[in-house]
Design a protein around this motif. Structure first.
Motif, PDB file in Angstrom:
ATOM      1  N   GLU A 160       0.855  -1.193   0.000  1.00 13.32           N
ATOM      2  CA  GLU A 160       0.000   0.000   0.000  1.00 13.32           C
ATOM      3  C   GLU A 160       0.887   1.238   0.000  1.00 13.32           C
ATOM      4  O   GLU A 160       1.946   1.259   0.623  1.00 13.32           O
TER       5      GLU A 160
ATOM      6  N   ASN B 149      -0.811   9.843   5.097  1.00 14.00           N
ATOM      7  CA  ASN B 149      -1.587  10.081   6.304  1.00 14.00           C
ATOM      8  C   ASN B 149      -0.623  10.420   7.429  1.00 14.00           C
ATOM      9  O   ASN B 149       0.145   9.559   7.863  1.00 14.00           O
TER      10      ASN B 149
ATOM     11  N   GLN C  51      -0.989  10.579  10.449  1.00 17.97           N
ATOM     12  CA  GLN C  51      -1.261   9.856  11.689  1.00 17.97           C
ATOM     13  C   GLN C  51      -0.810   8.396  11.654  1.00 17.97           C
ATOM     14  O   GLN C  51      -0.917   7.690  12.648  1.00 17.97           O
ATOM     15  N   ARG C  52      -0.324   7.938  10.473  1.00 11.21           N
ATOM     16  CA  ARG C  52       0.060   6.530  10.337  1.00 11.21           C
ATOM     17  C   ARG C  52       1.537   6.414   9.997  1.00 11.21           C
ATOM     18  O   ARG C  52       2.154   7.346   9.514  1.00 11.21           O
ATOM     19  N   SER C  53       2.093   5.244  10.203  1.00 12.11           N
ATOM     20  CA  SER C  53       3.517   4.999   9.990  1.00 12.11           C
ATOM     21  C   SER C  53       3.783   4.305   8.672  1.00 12.11           C
ATOM     22  O   SER C  53       2.911   3.636   8.122  1.00 12.11           O
ATOM     23  N   THR C  54       5.015   4.433   8.206  1.00 18.06           N
ATOM     24  CA  THR C  54       5.515   3.554   7.164  1.00 18.06           C
ATOM     25  C   THR C  54       5.954   2.292   7.878  1.00 18.06           C
ATOM     26  O   THR C  54       6.639   2.354   8.906  1.00 18.06           O
ATOM     27  N   LEU C  55       5.562   1.134   7.362  1.00 21.97           N
ATOM     28  CA  LEU C  55       5.872  -0.135   8.008  1.00 21.97           C
ATOM     29  C   LEU C  55       6.560  -1.074   7.034  1.00 21.97           C
ATOM     30  O   LEU C  55       6.127  -1.228   5.893  1.00 21.97           O
TER      31      LEU C  55
ATOM     32  N   TYR D  81       4.369  -1.077   3.704  1.00 21.52           N
ATOM     33  CA  TYR D  81       3.273  -0.122   3.684  1.00 21.52           C
ATOM     34  C   TYR D  81       3.910   1.258   3.722  1.00 21.52           C
ATOM     35  O   TYR D  81       4.451   1.658   4.755  1.00 21.52           O
TER      36      TYR D  81
ATOM     37  N   ASN E 295       3.991   5.201   3.729  1.00 24.00           N
ATOM     38  CA  ASN E 295       3.283   6.444   3.997  1.00 24.00           C
ATOM     39  C   ASN E 295       4.173   7.572   3.496  1.00 24.00           C
ATOM     40  O   ASN E 295       5.213   7.852   4.094  1.00 24.00           O
TER      41      ASN E 295
ATOM     42  N   SER F  20       5.670  10.205   5.686  1.00 23.15           N
ATOM     43  CA  SER F  20       6.827   9.897   6.532  1.00 23.15           C
ATOM     44  C   SER F  20       8.119  10.488   5.978  1.00 23.15           C
ATOM     45  O   SER F  20       9.152  10.423   6.634  1.00 23.15           O
TER      46      SER F  20
END
Length: 150
Positions: A57, A61, A63-67, A74, A76, A79
């Motif tokens: 993905e 966002n 509020q969300r992390s790169t993972l 994932y 972001n 980030s």
């Protein structure tokens, strides 16, 4: 006295294989086509992690992390400050996602065309399996209907 500035338009940049992208939508468009990649994560020039994974993905966002875990990535784009497109000596493009001394380098292991073909093949394979399942079910229903008459 009228002081009008000349009507000048600033054109959008044209980046071909190398350059810096700061626009988040452009970053997202570039990264959305990635499939399998080799990744190298460095902080202050020191290797922290490397491996291979699938880009699952790409989103923006705050509020969300790169993972990156379990061969899944994932991304972001919020980030990162910017994305730098670079080319290897073999003329293969790779992506450096930069943020305050940290770099997540993504080296594509496939092209967008290969990824699309793979997705289309997967869809075709699923459709073929569904056709077989439905045909088998109809055959079973016909057999059941025929056995009821005896």
């Amino acid at each position: 006295m009228s002081h009008h500035l000349p009507d000048t338009k600033i054109l959008a940049p044209c980046i071909v294989n190398t350059g810096i992208i700061v626009n988040k939508l452009d970053m997202k468009r570039l990264l959305a086509d990635l499939g399998r990649v080799r990744y190298i994560y460095t902080q202050e020039g020191k290797l922290q992690s490397e491996g291979e994974g699938d880009v699952m993905e790409v989103f923006a966002n705050p509020q969300r992390s790169t993972l990156v875990a379990n061969s899944a990535i994932y991304l972001n784009i919020a980030s990162f400050d910017y994305l730098e497109l670079k080319q290897s000596p073999q003329k293969e493009t790779f992506f450096d996602l930069m943020q305050e001394g940290a770099c997540l380098r993504l080296i594509p292991l496939s092209t967008p065309v290969q990824e699309r073909r793979e997705r289309m093949w997967n869809v075709s394979a699923i459709e073929a399996m569904m056709d077989e399942v439905l045909a088998a079910r109809w055959d079973a229903e016909i057999d059941d209907d025929c056995s009821d008459t005896f």
